[in-house]
Design a protein around this motif. Structure first.
Motif, mmCIF file in Angstrom:
data_model
loop_
_atom_site.group_PDB
_atom_site.id
_atom_site.type_symbol
_atom_site.label_atom_id
_atom_site.label_comp_id
_atom_site.label_asym_id
_atom_site.label_seq_id
_atom_site.Cartn_x
_atom_site.Cartn_y
_atom_site.Cartn_z
ATOM 1 N N VAL A 265 0.843 -1.205 0.000
ATOM 2 C CA VAL A 265 0.000 0.000 0.000
ATOM 3 C C VAL A 265 0.875 1.249 0.000
ATOM 4 O O VAL A 265 0.673 2.178 -0.787
ATOM 5 N N GLU A 268 2.846 1.533 -3.405
ATOM 6 C CA GLU A 268 2.030 1.993 -4.543
ATOM 7 C C GLU A 268 1.682 3.469 -4.400
ATOM 8 O O GLU A 268 1.720 4.227 -5.374
ATOM 9 N N ALA A 269 1.337 3.893 -3.177
ATOM 10 C CA ALA A 269 0.981 5.294 -2.965
ATOM 11 C C ALA A 269 2.182 6.216 -3.210
ATOM 12 O O ALA A 269 2.044 7.284 -3.826
ATOM 13 N N ASN A 272 2.816 6.472 -6.964
ATOM 14 C CA ASN A 272 1.872 7.389 -7.610
ATOM 15 C C ASN A 272 2.206 8.841 -7.295
ATOM 16 O O ASN A 272 2.043 9.724 -8.146
ATOM 17 N N GLU A 296 -1.848 5.144 6.065
ATOM 18 C CA GLU A 296 -2.333 6.315 5.332
ATOM 19 C C GLU A 296 -1.151 7.009 4.665
ATOM 20 O O GLU A 296 -0.133 7.280 5.312
ATOM 21 N N VAL A 297 -1.307 7.281 3.382
ATOM 22 C CA VAL A 297 -0.292 7.999 2.616
ATOM 23 C C VAL A 297 -1.002 9.168 1.933
ATOM 24 O O VAL A 297 -1.935 8.964 1.155
ATOM 25 N N LEU A 316 -4.089 0.371 -7.858
ATOM 26 C CA LEU A 316 -5.063 0.473 -6.778
ATOM 27 C C LEU A 316 -6.067 -0.674 -6.830
ATOM 28 O O LEU A 316 -6.510 -1.173 -5.787
ATOM 29 N N ALA A 332 -9.225 5.562 -1.560
ATOM 30 C CA ALA A 332 -8.290 6.458 -2.243
ATOM 31 C C ALA A 332 -9.082 7.563 -2.931
ATOM 32 O O ALA A 332 -10.145 7.315 -3.507
ATOM 33 N N TYR A 340 -3.612 14.049 -2.779
ATOM 34 C CA TYR A 340 -4.256 12.738 -2.883
ATOM 35 C C TYR A 340 -3.974 11.940 -1.622
ATOM 36 O O TYR A 340 -2.916 12.074 -1.009
ATOM 37 N N ARG A 341 -4.950 11.119 -1.218
ATOM 38 C CA ARG A 341 -4.800 10.331 0.000
ATOM 39 C C ARG A 341 -5.183 8.881 -0.288
ATOM 40 O O ARG A 341 -6.182 8.605 -0.953
ATOM 41 N N VAL A 342 -4.381 7.973 0.236
ATOM 42 C CA VAL A 342 -4.664 6.539 0.187
ATOM 43 C C VAL A 342 -4.691 6.037 1.621
ATOM 44 O O VAL A 342 -3.733 6.239 2.369
ATOM 45 N N ARG A 343 -5.780 5.392 1.997
ATOM 46 C CA ARG A 343 -5.929 4.938 3.380
ATOM 47 C C ARG A 343 -6.381 3.467 3.371
ATOM 48 O O ARG A 343 -7.352 3.119 2.697
#
Length: 351
Positions: A265, A268-269, A272, A296-297, A316, A332, A340-343
């Motif tokens: 996770v 990948e974040a 990106n 969280e990223v 994703l 995401a 941008y946020r990925v959680r």
């Protein structure tokens, strides 16, 4: 002399009905139906029974025995029951008198029933083989999808790092050879990491189940986990992206699959962010909470770099599939103030 039967008692009528009625459930409860027929037959013959009734009850017993042999999953109990029933029928007057003309029929009937049983058994064996083959195909497809996700993670992240570092080295090669040298060292490190992880993934494809110990013949590097996040963040910082790594809670030992999924996770974040938010600051938060781990990223937004190749958002999608295996979720999307946020949240059983 004419033999007149006494009046039929209620219990005799009930026993007569039970010699045939359980056959309705002979496929669902074969062994129970068999013993119900046998018990009702014995109970019925405690009184005076006509010859025709004995013939009918004997036929019911044959059908019940055949159904028990064909449909009961309890093979040992069925074998014992059939032997006990045969002894019981032989020891008590439960077998009707047979005319000479019916002997061929009684010989051919068991043969026909045995042939039908063998045919049914072969059909079941074929159906079982087809189910096993279908299960094997599904397992192969799932494994291919998993390996495809691994290859995507490895290639996308490391090649992106190598592309950016090589571009930076080219721009400063004449003006600052030392910076170019550092960038090329970063390219080399990313390449070595990619090759190490690719060897691990490809090693999974070349392992033979009937061969020697795979660990002794294939050079496999351990799969990365959250303990290597600082190393991952350092490689991204070398591209010029500011990365802040924060770990909350007490780090705990995680199952290998969960540990790898959480690492992917973040990987990948960050990949990106490098590709789509050049010049942004990225914060990575890993929180060990009771019963789950949260990752969280988030980035502050930046300038998107020219794509190095076709994308498609498979990263994703692959992460969602990977997390779903462990009951995790992935959210995401863009932040209200830009970026941008990925959680991700992954359940973890308490030790």
């Amino acid at each position: 002399m004419e033999h007149t039967l006494p009046p039929v008692e209620l219990w005799e009528l009930l026993a007569a009905v039970l010699t045939a009625l359980p056959l309705v459930l002979r496929r669902r409860f074969p062994l129970a139906a068999y013993w119900a027929v046998v018990a009702a037959t014995v109970l019925l013959h405690l009184g005076d029974v006509a010859k025709d009734a004995t013939t009918v009850t004997f036929a019911s017993g044959l059908i019940a025995a055949y159904s028990a042999a064909m449909y009961s999953p309890h093979r040992k109990a069925t074998a014992v029951s059939l032997v006990a029933g045969a002894v019981l029928y032989a020891a008590t007057p439960l077998v009707p008198e047979v005319d000479a003309g019916l002997v061929p029929v009684l010989v051919l009937l068991p043969v026909a029933m045995a042939a039908h049983g063998i045919h049914t058994w072969r059909q079941r064996a074929q159906a079982l083989r087809e189910e096993q083959q279908a299960a094997l195909r599904r397992a192969v497809e799932q494994e291919r999808a998993r390996i495809a996700r691994e290859l995507h993670d490895v290639v996308t992240h490391n090649v992106s790092m190598m592309t950016i570092q090589a571009g930076a080295a080219r721009k400063v090669l004449d003006a600052s050879p030392e910076q170019a040298r550092e960038a090329m060292l970063a390219v080399e490190a990313a390449g070595r990491t990619a090759m190490s992880e690719l060897r691990h993934v490809m090693g999974l494809l070349t392992m033979a189940a009937d061969g020697p110990d795979p660990a002794a013949t294939v050079d496999l590097a351990p799969q990365p986990g959250l303990d290597r996040l600082e190393e991952l963040a350092g490689r991204v910082r070398d591209t010029g992206v500011r990365v802040e790594l924060t770990v909350r809670g007490t780090p705990a030992a995680l199952p290998a699959g969960v540990d790898l999924a959480a690492y992917r996770v973040v990987q990948e974040a960050l990949t990106n962010a490098v590709k789509h938010a050049a010049g942004a600051s990225v914060s990575v938060i890993v929180e060990y909470a009771p019963g789950e781990i949260r990752v969280e990223v988030a980035d502050t937004g930046g300038e998107a770099l020219p794509p190095a190749g076709p994308g498609g958002g498979r990263g994703l999608m692959g992460l969602r599939e990977r997390l779903a295996v462990y009951g995790g979720t992935l959210h995401a999307g863009r932040r209200p103030r830009g970026g941008y946020r990925v959680r991700a949240v992954i359940p973890v059983e308490d030790p």
